[in-house]
Design an enzyme around this catalytic site. Sequence first.
Site, short mmCIF file in Angstrom:
data_model
loop_
_atom_site.label_atom_id
_atom_site.label_comp_id
_atom_site.label_asym_id
_atom_site.label_seq_id
_atom_site.Cartn_x
_atom_site.Cartn_y
_atom_site.Cartn_z
N HIS A 69 -0.45 -15.06 0.07
CA HIS A 69 0.69 -15.12 0.92
C HIS A 69 1.62 -14.28 0.92
O HIS A 69 2.18 -13.83 -0.23
CB HIS A 69 1.28 -16.42 1.03
CG HIS A 69 2.48 -16.78 1.84
ND1 HIS A 69 3.54 -17.56 1.68
CD2 HIS A 69 2.46 -16.52 3.34
CE1 HIS A 69 4.17 -17.77 2.74
NE2 HIS A 69 3.74 -17.09 3.55
N HIS A 113 9.64 4.60 12.84
CA HIS A 113 8.42 5.25 12.24
C HIS A 113 8.35 5.37 10.75
O HIS A 113 7.77 5.32 9.97
CB HIS A 113 7.68 6.14 13.05
CG HIS A 113 6.34 6.63 12.80
ND1 HIS A 113 5.28 5.73 12.58
CD2 HIS A 113 5.88 7.71 12.29
CE1 HIS A 113 4.13 6.53 12.45
NE2 HIS A 113 4.63 7.70 12.00
#
EC number: 5.4.99.62
Length: 134
Positions: free
Chosen positions: A20, A101
């Site tokens: 997880h 980005h």
Amino acid sequence: MKKTPLLNIALSRLIASLGHGDIVVIGDAGLPVPPGVELIDLALTHGVPDFLTTLKVLLSEMQVERHVLAEEILLKQPTPLAALEGMTAGGELGQRQLMNHEDFKVLSRQARAVIRTGECQPYCNIALIAGVTF
């Protein structure tokens, strides 16, 4: 032989080992891979395999809690973005987070692996954060 669409051994191993919150990045052919992060290189030639096909096949086995995109995809890549919108609406990608980005490349340092595709459209990158099935 496996019954699911994902046949690649390295990708199957990766997904089976995720916990997880682990991060998996699917990148275009030009996304840099940080030192120390596993590279699973699928690229054969320009566009093969493409970003969306790779993502769809990976999602056939991976539970995703949320995903991260570079905000540049919103303006520069309408076709892949439309497909991602559909997957998000269908619940396959969980919640969305956007970042620039450069920050996306920093985030990729935390990835368990970067999957390099043959995609040659800029900003066709996604970070998938593993969820749980229970």
